[in-house]
Design a protein around this motif. Structure first.
Motif, PDB file in Angstrom:
ATOM      1  N   ARG A 182       0.643  50.738   3.554  1.00 51.46           N
ATOM      2  CA  ARG A 182       1.447  49.741   4.263  1.00 51.46           C
ATOM      3  C   ARG A 182       2.941  49.882   4.005  1.00 51.46           C
ATOM      4  O   ARG A 182       3.760  49.433   4.812  1.00 51.46           O
ATOM      5  N   LEU A 183       3.316  50.500   2.881  1.00 47.92           N
ATOM      6  CA  LEU A 183       4.735  50.629   2.519  1.00 47.92           C
ATOM      7  C   LEU A 183       4.997  52.083   2.124  1.00 47.92           C
ATOM      8  O   LEU A 183       5.141  52.398   0.939  1.00 47.92           O
ATOM      9  N   PRO A 184       5.077  52.990   3.106  1.00 45.27           N
ATOM     10  CA  PRO A 184       5.149  54.418   2.786  1.00 45.27           C
ATOM     11  C   PRO A 184       6.452  54.883   2.157  1.00 45.27           C
ATOM     12  O   PRO A 184       6.487  55.949   1.541  1.00 45.27           O
ATOM     13  N   HIS A 185       7.536  54.100   2.283  1.00 45.32           N
ATOM     14  CA  HIS A 185       8.813  54.571   1.744  1.00 45.32           C
ATOM     15  C   HIS A 185       9.583  53.433   1.071  1.00 45.32           C
ATOM     16  O   HIS A 185       9.569  53.318  -0.147  1.00 45.32           O
ATOM     17  N   TYR A 186      10.233  52.594   1.850  1.00 47.69           N
ATOM     18  CA  TYR A 186      10.983  51.483   1.269  1.00 47.69           C
ATOM     19  C   TYR A 186      10.085  50.282   0.969  1.00 47.69           C
ATOM     20  O   TYR A 186       9.049  50.084   1.611  1.00 47.69           O
ATOM     21  N   GLN A 234      16.095  53.760  14.158  1.00 49.72           N
ATOM     22  CA  GLN A 234      15.511  54.287  12.932  1.00 49.72           C
ATOM     23  C   GLN A 234      15.570  53.255  11.807  1.00 49.72           C
ATOM     24  O   GLN A 234      14.646  53.152  10.991  1.00 49.72           O
ATOM     25  N   HIS A 235      16.650  52.496  11.767  1.00 51.06           N
ATOM     26  CA  HIS A 235      16.814  51.441  10.758  1.00 51.06           C
ATOM     27  C   HIS A 235      15.683  50.417  10.849  1.00 51.06           C
ATOM     28  O   HIS A 235      15.157  49.960   9.834  1.00 51.06           O
ATOM     29  N   LEU A 236      15.285  50.078  12.083  1.00 47.10           N
ATOM     30  CA  LEU A 236      14.286  49.027  12.293  1.00 47.10           C
ATOM     31  C   LEU A 236      12.855  49.543  12.319  1.00 47.10           C
ATOM     32  O   LEU A 236      11.929  48.784  11.976  1.00 47.10           O
ATOM     33  N   PHE A 237      12.660  50.808  12.714  1.00 49.44           N
ATOM     34  CA  PHE A 237      11.288  51.278  12.937  1.00 49.44           C
ATOM     35  C   PHE A 237      10.947  52.598  12.238  1.00 49.44           C
ATOM     36  O   PHE A 237       9.773  52.948  12.155  1.00 49.44           O
ATOM     37  N   ARG A 246       8.203  46.442  10.265  1.00 50.33           N
ATOM     38  CA  ARG A 246       6.786  46.483   9.893  1.00 50.33           C
ATOM     39  C   ARG A 246       6.632  46.411   8.376  1.00 50.33           C
ATOM     40  O   ARG A 246       5.808  45.641   7.856  1.00 50.33           O
ATOM     41  N   ASN A 247       7.418  47.219   7.664  1.00 50.08           N
ATOM     42  CA  ASN A 247       7.334  47.206   6.199  1.00 50.08           C
ATOM     43  C   ASN A 247       7.707  45.843   5.641  1.00 50.08           C
ATOM     44  O   ASN A 247       7.056  45.331   4.719  1.00 50.08           O
ATOM     45  N   PHE A 248       8.770  45.258   6.190  1.00 51.77           N
ATOM     46  CA  PHE A 248       9.197  43.941   5.719  1.00 51.77           C
ATOM     47  C   PHE A 248       8.106  42.898   5.935  1.00 51.77           C
ATOM     48  O   PHE A 248       7.870  42.036   5.075  1.00 51.77           O
ATOM     49  N   THR A 249       7.422  42.975   7.076  1.00 50.92           N
ATOM     50  CA  THR A 249       6.349  42.021   7.357  1.00 50.92           C
ATOM     51  C   THR A 249       5.228  42.145   6.324  1.00 50.92           C
ATOM     52  O   THR A 249       4.735  41.143   5.799  1.00 50.92           O
ATOM     53  N   HIS A 250       4.822  43.376   6.034  1.00 49.59           N
ATOM     54  CA  HIS A 250       3.788  43.579   5.018  1.00 49.59           C
ATOM     55  C   HIS A 250       4.245  43.042   3.664  1.00 49.59           C
ATOM     56  O   HIS A 250       3.479  42.381   2.957  1.00 49.59           O
ATOM     57  N   PHE A 251       5.484  43.337   3.296  1.00 49.42           N
ATOM     58  CA  PHE A 251       6.010  42.876   2.012  1.00 49.42           C
ATOM     59  C   PHE A 251       5.994  41.349   1.938  1.00 49.42           C
ATOM     60  O   PHE A 251       5.589  40.765   0.931  1.00 49.42           O
ATOM     61  N   ALA A 252       6.424  40.705   3.020  1.00 43.45           N
ATOM     62  CA  ALA A 252       6.479  39.244   3.042  1.00 43.45           C
ATOM     63  C   ALA A 252       5.082  38.638   2.926  1.00 43.45           C
ATOM     64  O   ALA A 252       4.855  37.705   2.145  1.00 43.45           O
ATOM     65  N   LEU A 253       4.133  39.146   3.703  1.00 40.78           N
ATOM     66  CA  LEU A 253       2.788  38.586   3.684  1.00 40.78           C
ATOM     67  C   LEU A 253       2.111  38.776   2.333  1.00 40.78           C
ATOM     68  O   LEU A 253       1.287  37.950   1.915  1.00 40.78           O
ATOM     69  N   LYS A 254       2.466  39.851   1.626  1.00 40.21           N
ATOM     70  CA  LYS A 254       1.840  40.115   0.336  1.00 40.21           C
ATOM     71  C   LYS A 254       2.478  39.320  -0.801  1.00 40.21           C
ATOM     72  O   LYS A 254       1.797  39.000  -1.785  1.00 40.21           O
TER      73      LYS A 254
END
Length: 279
Positions: A182-186, A234-237, A246-254
């Motif tokens: 879910r968080l491949p980089h940042y 690129q900044h957003l996606f 997408r990464n931010f959403t996963h981070f927030a939900l977790k």
């Protein structure tokens, strides 16, 4: 045994300087694993020729930071590591860096520790940890709140970056590895340390241990240096996009407390959609 895990992709000059700094440590009882994720600048060959003491794990070219770090961690765990230090290649460790990290690790064996980061050019502190409010989405920068005489020892923080992160292996047993799916980089490092803290592992910045960094070399800084619509996309996606929605959403939900998730997401989306052009 301490294992140091460094994911790399090209930029041999940084990797070379980093590894030289590790050779100069006052405490030398550790092993180094470099995960070379398909470098095209001869990094793999130079590692094996110039640093034969370093173990090289070859990647596919599609690991990015999180899967690259995990590949090195898995190799270290197979060899009996009791502590793992994740390190980026674009850093230089002060000669007593490892010794000062282990000093506190031995006194607080369940703690995750990060260093005080200094600008490699000016030697001025650039990152000393944050205390984050999920309600207001604001970061309290410890470098701004601590008086100079307080910049020593350990200070508790909400999370830590992975570019100099010391982790006891008990953490992996409790929460697993970094979230490469879910968080491949940042955000994988902030996610991992936040989860560890919630599972009872304290998280501190160690102001006694210093790591020299190059803030201008981060992917986010390079993208913003030449702003464009393509860069904004690129900044957003993009996988390496610092504002990846997408990464931010996963981070927030977790990690965000459940009652605060809707407000936190709205606040975060707004910051990411507008921040690329404002900062």
């Amino acid at each position: 045994m301490l294992f140091i895990v460094i994911p790399v992709f090209n930029r041999w000059a940084f990797t070379e300087a980093c590894l030289h700094s590790l050779r100069q440590q006052t405490h030398a009882d550790f092993r180094v694993i470099v995960v070379d994720d398909g470098s095209t600048d001869g990094t793999g060959q130079r590692l094996r020729h110039d640093f034969p003491e370093v173990e090289v794990v070859d990647g596919t070219g599609q690991l990015f930071w999180t899967a690259g770090v995990n590949a090195g961690i898995r190799q270290a765990l197979r060899q009996g590591a009791d502590r793992i230090l994740t390190l980026n290649n674009d850093v230089v460790a002060a000669p007593d860096f490892v010794a000062r990290m282990l000093y506190w690790a031995q006194r607080l064996p369940t703690a995750l520790l990060g260093p005080l980061e200094l600008d490699a050019h000016t030697q001025e502190p650039v990152y000393g940890g944050e205390v984050f409010s999920w309600l207001t989405h604001r970061r309290q920068d410890l470098l701004q709140t601590l008086a100079p005489e307080q910049r020593q020892g350990l200070h508790p923080v909400t999370y830590l970056p992975g570019r100099g992160l010391l982790i006891p292996v008990a953490v992996f047993a409790a929460i697993g590895l970094f979230d490469e799916k879910r968080l491949p980089h940042y955000l994988a490092d902030f996610d991992f340390t936040s989860m560890a803290r919630r599972h009872g592992f304290p998280v501190y910045v160690n102001y006694d241990a210093h790591l020299l960094t190059y803030p201008e070399e981060s992917g986010q800084e390079q993208t913003r240096r030449h702003r464009s619509l393509r860069g904004y996309y690129q900044h957003l996606f993009g996988i390496r996009g610092g504002g990846n929605l997408r990464n931010f959403t996963h981070f927030a939900l977790k990690n965000c407390p459940t009652p605060l998730v809707p407000l936190f997401l709205l606040n975060g989306y707004a910051r990411r959609l507008t921040g690329y052009f404002l900062h």
